[in-house]
Design a protein around this motif. Structure first.
Motif, PDB file in Angstrom:
ATOM      1  N   THR B 138      29.739  28.428  29.037  1.00 57.20           N
ATOM      2  CA  THR B 138      29.381  28.237  27.629  1.00 57.20           C
ATOM      3  C   THR B 138      30.056  29.293  26.751  1.00 57.20           C
ATOM      4  O   THR B 138      30.619  28.976  25.693  1.00 57.20           O
ATOM      5  CB  THR B 138      27.851  28.319  27.451  1.00 57.20           C
ATOM      6  OG1 THR B 138      27.238  27.380  28.319  1.00 57.20           O
ATOM      7  CG2 THR B 138      27.455  28.024  26.018  1.00 57.20           C
ATOM      8  N   GLN B 139      30.003  30.524  27.196  1.00 57.49           N
ATOM      9  CA  GLN B 139      30.655  31.617  26.454  1.00 57.49           C
ATOM     10  C   GLN B 139      32.132  31.324  26.253  1.00 57.49           C
ATOM     11  O   GLN B 139      32.652  31.394  25.133  1.00 57.49           O
ATOM     12  CB  GLN B 139      30.508  32.941  27.231  1.00 57.49           C
ATOM     13  CG  GLN B 139      29.108  33.522  27.220  1.00 57.49           C
ATOM     14  CD  GLN B 139      28.666  33.958  25.838  1.00 57.49           C
ATOM     15  OE1 GLN B 139      29.502  34.190  24.968  1.00 57.49           O
ATOM     16  NE2 GLN B 139      27.366  34.022  25.620  1.00 57.49           N
ATOM     17  N   ARG B 140      32.817  30.972  27.322  1.00 57.40           N
ATOM     18  CA  ARG B 140      34.255  30.723  27.238  1.00 57.40           C
ATOM     19  C   ARG B 140      34.551  29.560  26.285  1.00 57.40           C
ATOM     20  O   ARG B 140      35.489  29.611  25.506  1.00 57.40           O
ATOM     21  CB  ARG B 140      34.828  30.406  28.621  1.00 57.40           C
ATOM     22  CG  ARG B 140      34.888  31.559  29.584  1.00 57.40           C
ATOM     23  CD  ARG B 140      35.840  32.637  29.114  1.00 57.40           C
ATOM     24  NE  ARG B 140      35.557  33.908  29.768  1.00 57.40           N
ATOM     25  CZ  ARG B 140      34.488  34.670  29.508  1.00 57.40           C
ATOM     26  NH1 ARG B 140      33.587  34.286  28.617  1.00 57.40           N
ATOM     27  NH2 ARG B 140      34.308  35.810  30.128  1.00 57.40           N
ATOM     28  N   LEU B 141      33.720  28.518  26.365  1.00 55.79           N
ATOM     29  CA  LEU B 141      33.939  27.355  25.508  1.00 55.79           C
ATOM     30  C   LEU B 141      33.711  27.711  24.046  1.00 55.79           C
ATOM     31  O   LEU B 141      34.457  27.258  23.163  1.00 55.79           O
ATOM     32  CB  LEU B 141      33.003  26.209  25.916  1.00 55.79           C
ATOM     33  CG  LEU B 141      33.513  25.309  27.029  1.00 55.79           C
ATOM     34  CD1 LEU B 141      32.415  24.375  27.511  1.00 55.79           C
ATOM     35  CD2 LEU B 141      34.707  24.493  26.541  1.00 55.79           C
ATOM     36  N   ARG B 142      32.700  28.519  23.793  1.00 53.21           N
ATOM     37  CA  ARG B 142      32.431  28.924  22.413  1.00 53.21           C
ATOM     38  C   ARG B 142      33.606  29.735  21.870  1.00 53.21           C
ATOM     39  O   ARG B 142      34.023  29.542  20.728  1.00 53.21           O
ATOM     40  CB  ARG B 142      31.163  29.780  22.359  1.00 53.21           C
ATOM     41  CG  ARG B 142      29.883  28.981  22.485  1.00 53.21           C
ATOM     42  CD  ARG B 142      28.789  29.589  21.627  1.00 53.21           C
ATOM     43  NE  ARG B 142      27.474  29.009  21.940  1.00 53.21           N
ATOM     44  CZ  ARG B 142      26.564  29.603  22.703  1.00 53.21           C
ATOM     45  NH1 ARG B 142      26.798  30.793  23.232  1.00 53.21           N
ATOM     46  NH2 ARG B 142      25.406  29.022  22.928  1.00 53.21           N
ATOM     47  N   GLU B 143      34.120  30.621  22.690  1.00 58.57           N
ATOM     48  CA  GLU B 143      35.268  31.433  22.256  1.00 58.57           C
ATOM     49  C   GLU B 143      36.474  30.533  21.983  1.00 58.57           C
ATOM     50  O   GLU B 143      37.163  30.687  20.985  1.00 58.57           O
ATOM     51  CB  GLU B 143      35.626  32.467  23.325  1.00 58.57           C
ATOM     52  CG  GLU B 143      34.677  33.658  23.350  1.00 58.57           C
ATOM     53  CD  GLU B 143      34.839  34.475  24.632  1.00 58.57           C
ATOM     54  OE1 GLU B 143      35.910  34.394  25.246  1.00 58.57           O
ATOM     55  OE2 GLU B 143      33.885  35.188  24.992  1.00 58.57           O
ATOM     56  N   ALA B 144      36.700  29.578  22.872  1.00 58.54           N
ATOM     57  CA  ALA B 144      37.838  28.669  22.694  1.00 58.54           C
ATOM     58  C   ALA B 144      37.667  27.852  21.418  1.00 58.54           C
ATOM     59  O   ALA B 144      38.634  27.601  20.695  1.00 58.54           O
ATOM     60  CB  ALA B 144      37.958  27.750  23.909  1.00 58.54           C
ATOM     61  N   ALA B 145      36.451  27.441  21.132  1.00 63.27           N
ATOM     62  CA  ALA B 145      36.188  26.645  19.930  1.00 63.27           C
ATOM     63  C   ALA B 145      36.392  27.486  18.676  1.00 63.27           C
ATOM     64  O   ALA B 145      36.893  26.999  17.660  1.00 63.27           O
ATOM     65  CB  ALA B 145      34.768  26.083  19.971  1.00 63.27           C
ATOM     66  N   GLY B 146      36.036  28.750  18.757  1.00 63.33           N
ATOM     67  CA  GLY B 146      36.177  29.622  17.593  1.00 63.33           C
ATOM     68  C   GLY B 146      37.629  29.897  17.245  1.00 63.33           C
ATOM     69  O   GLY B 146      37.968  30.058  16.074  1.00 63.33           O
TER      70      GLY B 146
END
Lengths: 147, 147
Positions: B138-146
């Motif tokens: 989830t963390q990685r995906l949030r960073e990628a989305a940002g």
DNA sequence: TATTGTTATACTCTATAACTATA
DNA sequence: TATAGTTATAGAGTATAACAATA
């Protein structure tokens, strides 16, 4: 017996990943001029080579009518072509164009990059444990779907 | 450095879960006469109480026009009502009906059952490790989305 | 007769733009 | 002038049903 709370929290996290992953894929596919359903169809062509629309309908689990629409879109965007079937004049073969193949290769590359982004910073044992968990969940979901 | 193969396999499993989970939710919601977008809207009402369509548009990240359509459907199916806003005569308040509330409670129950189905048979340490993995992703995906 | 893909029709979800009523 | 929600219009994805061409 573990608290219900823990299982609920795990499901919520999983559902959040579903949302984030969907958004990520949709955006990344848009850069190739593809939607998720069209990319799915194109991916089947990449895997199986040129096939009839009937075969696509079976592979995607949608109606033949729906395949007509998806292929129309992919023809218009230059990703695939309709070709005459060599022996069955009722059928048409759908094949990837060079542009379509290129888009699929970019997709595969993005896929690999995403995998690296998500899992590169996990320790090997953590990744192993996580993958086991994923397999566990997949099994349960398959069983639930079957029933 | 772990083999690329392993990360790719983990992503593939995760994507399969996305598909299976989507199918499961869609089917389960259909039993309440709800689609995924309508259920999402109803869930916001369940969480926040009666709110304006404008607030719903913001919460769901869709256009006001889209909310009009979703609310139309939910009114027709008896899940929600449109009520006059007490102070702003431009606005309408959307509220769950008793039937809508019942559907939401059934949804919550189904959610809990699904969580149990998926995770009940995991050992506590396995569940903990898996949940950590989910958080990592989830963390990685949030960073990628940002970015 | 059965199968392939189409046209005809319809519904849901989504969007933008123009407009009405109200703040 | 700005905001809330609607009508008008459009497009993608999905479905069923009827039909044409071919097997």
């Amino acid at each position: 017996m573990k608290p219900l709370h823990d299982t609920g929290e795990a499901l919520d996290r999983l559902l959040e990943i579903v949302v984030l992953l969907n958004a990520d894929m949709t955006e990344s596919l848009a850069q190739q001029g593809l939607s998720v359903p069209r990319a799915h169809l194109a991916w089947v062509l990449h895997r199986d080579g040129p096939v009839t629309q009937r075969a696509l309908a079976d592979a995607l689990d949608v109606t033949p009518r729906n395949v007509t629409g998806l292929v129309d879109g992919l023809v218009a965007s230059g990703h695939v072509t309709r070709e005459a079937h060599p022996t069955d004049r009722r059928a048409t073969l759908v094949a990837l164009t060079p542009d379509g193949t290129a888009a699929l290769e970019a997709m595969a590359e993005g896929h690999q990059e995403l995998a690296a982004t998500l899992f590169e910073t996990m320790s090997a044992p953590q990744l192993r444990a996580f993958r086991d968990g994923l397999e566990h969940v997949t099994q349960r979901l398959r069983e639930a779907a079957g029933s």
